[in-house]
Design a protein around this motif. Sequence first.
Motif, short mmCIF file in Angstrom:
data_model
loop_
_atom_site.label_atom_id
_atom_site.label_comp_id
_atom_site.label_asym_id
_atom_site.label_seq_id
_atom_site.Cartn_x
_atom_site.Cartn_y
_atom_site.Cartn_z
N LYS A 112 74.23 -79.70 14.83
CA LYS A 112 72.93 -80.18 14.44
C LYS A 112 72.23 -80.94 15.64
O LYS A 112 72.80 -81.38 16.40
N THR A 113 70.87 -81.10 15.43
CA THR A 113 70.18 -82.02 16.33
C THR A 113 70.61 -83.50 16.34
O THR A 113 71.21 -83.95 15.23
N LEU A 114 70.25 -84.14 17.32
CA LEU A 114 70.58 -85.60 17.21
C LEU A 114 69.95 -86.42 16.03
O LEU A 114 70.53 -87.04 15.23
N ALA A 115 68.73 -86.18 15.77
CA ALA A 115 67.92 -86.43 14.65
C ALA A 115 68.60 -86.14 13.40
O ALA A 115 68.71 -87.05 12.36
N GLU A 116 68.90 -84.76 13.18
CA GLU A 116 69.33 -84.45 11.97
C GLU A 116 70.81 -85.38 11.84
O GLU A 116 71.37 -85.66 10.80
N ALA A 117 71.64 -85.43 13.03
CA ALA A 117 72.90 -86.24 12.84
C ALA A 117 72.95 -87.45 12.40
O ALA A 117 73.68 -88.13 11.89
N GLY A 138 74.59 -89.54 9.48
CA GLY A 138 75.44 -90.72 9.48
C GLY A 138 74.81 -91.84 8.49
O GLY A 138 75.40 -92.66 7.79
N THR A 139 73.54 -91.80 8.29
CA THR A 139 72.80 -92.81 7.52
C THR A 139 73.38 -92.66 6.15
O THR A 139 73.69 -93.49 5.17
N ALA A 140 73.43 -91.30 5.63
CA ALA A 140 73.33 -90.77 4.33
C ALA A 140 75.16 -91.15 3.75
O ALA A 140 75.45 -91.81 3.08
N ASN A 141 75.99 -90.96 4.87
CA ASN A 141 77.54 -91.05 4.73
C ASN A 141 77.65 -92.91 4.69
O ASN A 141 78.38 -93.17 3.84
N ALA A 142 76.96 -93.45 5.54
CA ALA A 142 77.06 -95.05 5.36
C ALA A 142 76.57 -95.36 4.16
O ALA A 142 77.12 -96.46 3.37
N GLN A 173 86.70 -84.87 8.03
CA GLN A 173 87.09 -83.94 7.35
C GLN A 173 86.40 -83.64 6.04
O GLN A 173 86.48 -82.47 5.60
N LYS A 174 86.06 -84.68 5.43
CA LYS A 174 85.40 -84.68 4.04
C LYS A 174 83.87 -83.79 4.24
O LYS A 174 83.40 -83.03 3.45
N LEU A 175 83.52 -83.79 5.55
CA LEU A 175 82.19 -83.16 6.04
C LEU A 175 82.35 -81.87 6.67
O LEU A 175 81.41 -81.38 7.38
N GLY A 176 83.56 -81.39 6.54
CA GLY A 176 83.73 -80.16 6.85
C GLY A 176 84.20 -79.74 8.05
O GLY A 176 84.14 -78.51 8.68
N CYS A 177 85.01 -80.85 8.96
CA CYS A 177 85.24 -80.63 10.12
C CYS A 177 87.01 -80.51 9.91
O CYS A 177 87.51 -81.12 9.01
N SER A 191 80.36 -85.59 12.98
CA SER A 191 80.37 -84.38 12.06
C SER A 191 78.98 -83.35 12.18
O SER A 191 79.16 -82.11 12.41
N ALA A 192 77.79 -83.80 12.53
CA ALA A 192 76.72 -83.26 12.32
C ALA A 192 76.83 -82.53 13.65
O ALA A 192 76.21 -81.22 13.94
N LEU A 193 77.04 -83.31 15.01
CA LEU A 193 77.12 -82.67 16.18
C LEU A 193 78.04 -81.61 16.42
O LEU A 193 77.80 -80.72 17.04
#
Length: 326
Positions: free
Chosen positions: A275-280, A284-288, A63-67, A269-271
């Motif tokens: 977004k591509t798998l690499a972007e996703a 994930g890494t940024a959010n963690a 939700q925080k990431l725009g979903c 959220s990226a998917l």
Amino acid sequence: MLDLVTIGDAVIDTFLILDDKNKQSHINKKTRELCLNFADKIPITHSDQSVGGNAANVAVGAQKLGCSTAIITELGDDISGSVITHTLDDAHVNTKYIKICKKAQTRYSVILNFKSERTILSYQTKRNYTLPKVPKTHWIYYTSLSAGFEKIQKKLVQHIKKNPKIQLAMNPGSYQMSKGLSEIKKILPLVTLLVVNKDEACELIGKNQSIPKLLKLLHKKGVSCVVITDSTNGSYAYDGHSMLHMPTYNITAIARTGAGDAYTSGILSALIHKKTLAEAMQWGTANASGVIQKVGAQRGLLSLRSAKILMKKYNNIVPREIKNTP
């Protein structure tokens, strides 16, 4: 039409931060044991409480990431259940599908944090799980449930088969892995995105293997995209075409509780945002990375703007393709 519906138990987490320098506590790395002196007073430096549980954490994170998100969960008719509902409402997660169980207790966990790692004491109350009518959604995230989860899973399988456009993401919980592994394996062919840690991947396969081998073996079981997290070693993903490794950011962890859920909400959220798998994996890494800088599974979850700023700061750390795997 929602972007994501999460299914799983929500809990109240109580955090106890043990003093890293005290002599009454130590870690036996060989046996993977947290050791506390028996019948002694163990000093803590901080305590806290917050809402947790994989389903709640991922719903809030996405939700925080725009979903747009909703949660399907069952709570007791106690103060803890009210706190969870109000917290999710405040995070703009749709709580219409929460079931309140009369004369029942809400699940809770006591989390011991020592040297940034966590040991979880989990209370799992009995539930007569039911699956309500699932709202229209692009994705479903199926995760941690306790005894009786098979009933929900059976209905979930039927729902996915009737609605093949829905994409299913999954991260099985500890009870499902320990008591219902055979049932969890049955749903793998319907899973679009599986997110597990290395130990869980080995359990699903039935033996220890290298991460590249685990990725391929899980993909062969029918999972479209497999993601394996490996703590400070980063994350790995395989979609049948590319096998990628994403390192972690060089950020000192205060507490790691919720890092896996934050990663999952980021990649999901990226998917959802196409977004591509690499972007996703970067999302994930940024959010963690945001979560491990706070005590609690939700306080460090990033907004879309904050995630983009963090990824820009670490734009030299990106997924690299793993080649020549057996």
